[in-house]
Motif scaffolding. Structure first.
Motif, PDB file in Angstrom:
ATOM      1  N   HIS A 229       0.831  -1.206   0.000  1.00 49.41           N
ATOM      2  CA  HIS A 229       0.000   0.000   0.000  1.00 49.41           C
ATOM      3  C   HIS A 229       0.867   1.258   0.000  1.00 49.41           C
ATOM      4  O   HIS A 229       0.537   2.240  -0.675  1.00 49.41           O
ATOM      5  CB  HIS A 229      -0.978  -0.022   1.173  1.00 49.41           C
ATOM      6  N   ASP A 230       1.987   1.211   0.731  1.00 48.64           N
ATOM      7  CA  ASP A 230       2.913   2.351   0.687  1.00 48.64           C
ATOM      8  C   ASP A 230       3.409   2.577  -0.745  1.00 48.64           C
ATOM      9  O   ASP A 230       3.519   3.702  -1.210  1.00 48.64           O
ATOM     10  CB  ASP A 230       4.135   2.095   1.588  1.00 48.64           C
ATOM     11  N   GLN A 231       3.716   1.478  -1.427  1.00 47.12           N
ATOM     12  CA  GLN A 231       4.207   1.574  -2.804  1.00 47.12           C
ATOM     13  C   GLN A 231       3.142   2.165  -3.717  1.00 47.12           C
ATOM     14  O   GLN A 231       3.427   2.980  -4.602  1.00 47.12           O
ATOM     15  CB  GLN A 231       4.583   0.184  -3.338  1.00 47.12           C
ATOM     16  N   MET A 232       1.896   1.728  -3.514  1.00 43.49           N
ATOM     17  CA  MET A 232       0.804   2.232  -4.363  1.00 43.49           C
ATOM     18  C   MET A 232       0.613   3.724  -4.154  1.00 43.49           C
ATOM     19  O   MET A 232       0.398   4.467  -5.110  1.00 43.49           O
ATOM     20  CB  MET A 232      -0.501   1.507  -4.035  1.00 43.49           C
ATOM     21  N   ARG A 233       0.718   4.166  -2.916  1.00 38.51           N
ATOM     22  CA  ARG A 233       0.557   5.600  -2.640  1.00 38.51           C
ATOM     23  C   ARG A 233       1.680   6.396  -3.309  1.00 38.51           C
ATOM     24  O   ARG A 233       1.442   7.466  -3.849  1.00 38.51           O
ATOM     25  CB  ARG A 233       0.539   5.854  -1.121  1.00 38.51           C
ATOM     26  N   THR A 234       2.883   5.855  -3.276  1.00 35.58           N
ATOM     27  CA  THR A 234       4.001   6.518  -3.964  1.00 35.58           C
ATOM     28  C   THR A 234       3.717   6.608  -5.462  1.00 35.58           C
ATOM     29  O   THR A 234       3.946   7.637  -6.102  1.00 35.58           O
ATOM     30  CB  THR A 234       5.302   5.719  -3.743  1.00 35.58           C
ATOM     31  N   MET A 235       3.191   5.524  -6.028  1.00 35.20           N
ATOM     32  CA  MET A 235       2.876   5.530  -7.455  1.00 35.20           C
ATOM     33  C   MET A 235       1.831   6.581  -7.788  1.00 35.20           C
ATOM     34  O   MET A 235       1.939   7.281  -8.798  1.00 35.20           O
ATOM     35  CB  MET A 235       2.369   4.162  -7.894  1.00 35.20           C
ATOM     36  N   ALA A 236       0.805   6.674  -6.942  1.00 41.54           N
ATOM     37  CA  ALA A 236      -0.249   7.663  -7.184  1.00 41.54           C
ATOM     38  C   ALA A 236       0.349   9.064  -7.148  1.00 41.54           C
ATOM     39  O   ALA A 236       0.012   9.925  -7.955  1.00 41.54           O
ATOM     40  CB  ALA A 236      -1.351   7.526  -6.153  1.00 41.54           C
ATOM     41  N   LYS A 237       1.282   9.279  -6.215  1.00 40.01           N
ATOM     42  CA  LYS A 237       1.927  10.588  -6.100  1.00 40.01           C
ATOM     43  C   LYS A 237       2.773  10.861  -7.362  1.00 40.01           C
ATOM     44  O   LYS A 237       2.718  11.940  -7.932  1.00 40.01           O
ATOM     45  CB  LYS A 237       2.819  10.613  -4.848  1.00 40.01           C
ATOM     46  N   ASN A 238       3.521   9.859  -7.803  1.00 39.44           N
ATOM     47  CA  ASN A 238       4.352  10.039  -9.002  1.00 39.44           C
ATOM     48  C   ASN A 238       3.498  10.329 -10.233  1.00 39.44           C
ATOM     49  O   ASN A 238       3.884  11.110 -11.095  1.00 39.44           O
ATOM     50  CB  ASN A 238       5.218   8.801  -9.248  1.00 39.44           C
ATOM     51  N   MET A 239       2.347   9.670 -10.291  1.00 36.96           N
ATOM     52  CA  MET A 239       1.427   9.894 -11.403  1.00 36.96           C
ATOM     53  C   MET A 239       0.922  11.331 -11.376  1.00 36.96           C
ATOM     54  O   MET A 239       0.878  12.003 -12.411  1.00 36.96           O
ATOM     55  CB  MET A 239       0.267   8.919 -11.248  1.00 36.96           C
ATOM     56  N   ARG A 240       0.572  11.808 -10.181  1.00 40.04           N
ATOM     57  CA  ARG A 240       0.119  13.204 -10.060  1.00 40.04           C
ATOM     58  C   ARG A 240       1.231  14.155 -10.487  1.00 40.04           C
ATOM     59  O   ARG A 240       0.991  15.121 -11.195  1.00 40.04           O
ATOM     60  CB  ARG A 240      -0.302  13.522  -8.610  1.00 40.04           C
ATOM     61  N   ASP A 241       2.472  13.858 -10.064  1.00 41.43           N
ATOM     62  CA  ASP A 241       3.602  14.717 -10.436  1.00 41.43           C
ATOM     63  C   ASP A 241       3.808  14.733 -11.952  1.00 41.43           C
ATOM     64  O   ASP A 241       4.108  15.770 -12.533  1.00 41.43           O
ATOM     65  CB  ASP A 241       4.902  14.227  -9.769  1.00 41.43           C
ATOM     66  N   LEU A 242       3.652  13.565 -12.557  1.00 35.90           N
ATOM     67  CA  LEU A 242       3.831  13.436 -14.003  1.00 35.90           C
ATOM     68  C   LEU A 242       2.799  14.306 -14.728  1.00 35.90           C
ATOM     69  O   LEU A 242       3.112  15.001 -15.698  1.00 35.90           O
ATOM     70  CB  LEU A 242       3.646  11.961 -14.377  1.00 35.90           C
ATOM     71  N   ILE A 243       1.576  14.295 -14.208  1.00 35.36           N
ATOM     72  CA  ILE A 243       0.508  15.088 -14.823  1.00 35.36           C
ATOM     73  C   ILE A 243       0.751  16.576 -14.576  1.00 35.36           C
ATOM     74  O   ILE A 243       0.635  17.379 -15.489  1.00 35.36           O
ATOM     75  CB  ILE A 243      -0.870  14.617 -14.301  1.00 35.36           C
ATOM     76  N   THR A 244       1.156  16.920 -13.351  1.00 32.30           N
ATOM     77  CA  THR A 244       1.451  18.323 -13.041  1.00 32.30           C
ATOM     78  C   THR A 244       2.544  18.828 -13.980  1.00 32.30           C
ATOM     79  O   THR A 244       2.464  19.922 -14.522  1.00 32.30           O
ATOM     80  CB  THR A 244       1.934  18.470 -11.579  1.00 32.30           C
ATOM     81  N   PHE A 245       3.566  17.983 -14.181  1.00 31.52           N
ATOM     82  CA  PHE A 245       4.657  18.359 -15.076  1.00 31.52           C
ATOM     83  C   PHE A 245       4.136  18.590 -16.494  1.00 31.52           C
ATOM     84  O   PHE A 245       4.542  19.516 -17.172  1.00 31.52           O
ATOM     85  CB  PHE A 245       5.738  17.280 -15.086  1.00 31.52           C
ATOM     86  N   ASN A 246       3.222  17.744 -16.917  1.00 30.44           N
ATOM     87  CA  ASN A 246       2.680  17.881 -18.263  1.00 30.44           C
ATOM     88  C   ASN A 246       1.780  19.103 -18.402  1.00 30.44           C
ATOM     89  O   ASN A 246       1.694  19.697 -19.464  1.00 30.44           O
ATOM     90  CB  ASN A 246       1.944  16.612 -18.674  1.00 30.44           C
ATOM     91  N   LEU A 247       1.112  19.459 -17.308  1.00 29.69           N
ATOM     92  CA  LEU A 247       0.247  20.637 -17.360  1.00 29.69           C
ATOM     93  C   LEU A 247       1.097  21.925 -17.243  1.00 29.69           C
ATOM     94  O   LEU A 247       0.764  22.935 -17.810  1.00 29.69           O
ATOM     95  CB  LEU A 247      -0.806  20.595 -16.249  1.00 29.69           C
ATOM     96  N   ASN A 248       2.196  21.824 -16.476  1.00 25.20           N
ATOM     97  CA  ASN A 248       3.105  22.971 -16.292  1.00 25.20           C
ATOM     98  C   ASN A 248       4.519  22.495 -16.566  1.00 25.20           C
ATOM     99  O   ASN A 248       5.264  22.179 -15.637  1.00 25.20           O
ATOM    100  CB  ASN A 248       3.056  23.482 -14.841  1.00 25.20           C
ATOM    101  N   PRO A 249       4.913  22.416 -17.825  1.00 26.19           N
ATOM    102  CA  PRO A 249       6.169  21.753 -18.180  1.00 26.19           C
ATOM    103  C   PRO A 249       7.434  22.307 -17.505  1.00 26.19           C
ATOM    104  O   PRO A 249       8.473  21.670 -17.574  1.00 26.19           O
ATOM    105  CB  PRO A 249       6.261  21.927 -19.693  1.00 26.19           C
TER     106      PRO A 249
END
Lengths: 255, 255
Positions: A229-249
């Motif tokens: 579950h800790d790993q999944m939460r990290t993945m969700a965070k990384n996914m959010r970061d990836l999207i944030t990066f794409n929205l604000n390169p």
């Protein structure tokens, strides 16, 4: 993002095809792994380190541990598998989802070329496990058949569950925390084999000298579900970061 | 989850290997696609439908459109590619990342067996685009070379960008909204080719009769970046649902 690890793995897998040790399914599994590798982020995250320590402790404490090797692991890091096997004094056994005796032979040969003295898994000493409906049910009587602990790198879901149901401790190295293997294994290590296997060898070197009570404590206190579950939460965070990066390169993303 | 679509795609890709039209890289791409397919969720989401309509309008309005076909698309849905090509009266052209004349020949043959009358891309009529440093720079003078609009399904990033830089309208069908192809194409359709291509054919049937001004409006009003961001947000939501489901296995996840 572990671009270097990923590129290395990919290169080795392509070499594996040329050597005739990596199959069609191994190639697709490599593609799936690439995406999880991106989402998992760091090579050895703190929960991954916790799993590695519990896994190494468990392998040291076991009476008959075995390292199960398939076409992809043999192609990616034969030398590191041999080093881990020697450090822990645990045999390697070739076990394939799509088994042909020729491919088993080529993998055994490849591991021996990379320093292995003995490799289990060839037909002559093998037994068929009725619990596993598949070529993968063919296991070595000196190896997985009698083992109490099996280290499975990049394994399919069916087999992980069956081995666990047979009462064996199963240790899985996986990139997908949602996979059946990740959920069914006794100890799941989320990470790329390229980083995980050498880290296990380093830990083994130290932990072989650790007292037994301390190793037992590491295994007992390890909670696989919580770590996943800790790993999944990290993945969700990384996914959010990836999207944030794409929205604000302009922003940094993934450590 | 589009388990059925994914299983179908996988099966076709494995058949493609046997036919000699799918290569090593195609297999790894299939694995990557599987994970995005899981995260993308619905086959044809509302933003995907918007992209499909803009893409079909653009193909109808173009003077020299071409459908670029590689080993994976030819293996997965040869008949549907032929149907789309006939419905839009747009030629198919084989273009490979790892080009061998034999593989091009086998793919042309495979498409003809599935109903194609003419398939472009064989060496005899080809020209090398100096803008593309690769076998993929070899394009048919009757096809991509002179085309104003190119439909690229499952394409590599370099080529998408170069074709766009050459002033062509590029339409990409992709599962990964973070890929260079997705970001560089003029119109990106996020979805599995198995669902997208037949949906394009259905739209083409109706839109061929739509008046020109209405089609032009569809193309002009389409914003690729905004549509991609909608897709990314959906993916982030699906990822959260997947994790919630794993933390509380009773819950439903992904539609």
């Amino acid at each position: 993002m572990n671009t270097k690890t990923r590129e290395y793995t990919k290169e080795k897998i392509i070499e594996g095809v040329k050597l005739g040790i990596t199959g069609v399914n191994g190639l697709m599994a490599e593609g799936r792994g690439e995406i999880f590798d991106l989402l998992v982020g760091e090579d050895i995250s703190p929960p991954t380190m916790k799993s590695i320590k519990a896994a190494v402790a468990s392998l040291i404490l076991s009476e008959h541990p075995v390292i199960s090797v398939n076409g992809n692991t043999a192609a990616i890091l034969p030398k590191d598998l041999v080093l881990l096997s020697k450090e822990l004094n645990v045999p390697l056994e070739v076990n394939l989802f799509y088994r042909t005796e020729e491919r088993v032979g080529r993998i055994v040969e490849h591991l021996k070329k990379n320093g292995a003295l003995v490799v289990l898994g060839e037909r002559k000493k093998s037994i068929r496990l009725k619990e596993i409906d598949h070529a993968r049910g063919i296991v070595d009587e000196r190896g997985i058949y009698g083992a109490d602990t099996v280290l499975l790198a990049l394994e399919d879901g069916d087999r992980t569950k069956k081995l666990k149901d047979m009462g064996k401790t199963t240790i899985a190295i996986e990139l997908n925390p949602f996979s059946r293997t990740a959920r069914d294994a006794s100890i799941t290590i989320i990470g790329n084999v390229v980083s995980v296997i050498p880290e296990m060898t380093r830990c083994a070197r130290v932990m072989k000298r650790t007292e037994r009570g301390e190793l037992e404590r590491l295994v007992e206190e390890f909670k696989n579900e919580g770590t996943l579950h800790d790993q999944m939460r990290t993945m969700a965070k990384n996914m959010r970061d990836l999207i944030t990066f794409n929205l604000n390169p302009g922003k940094e993303f993934l450590s």
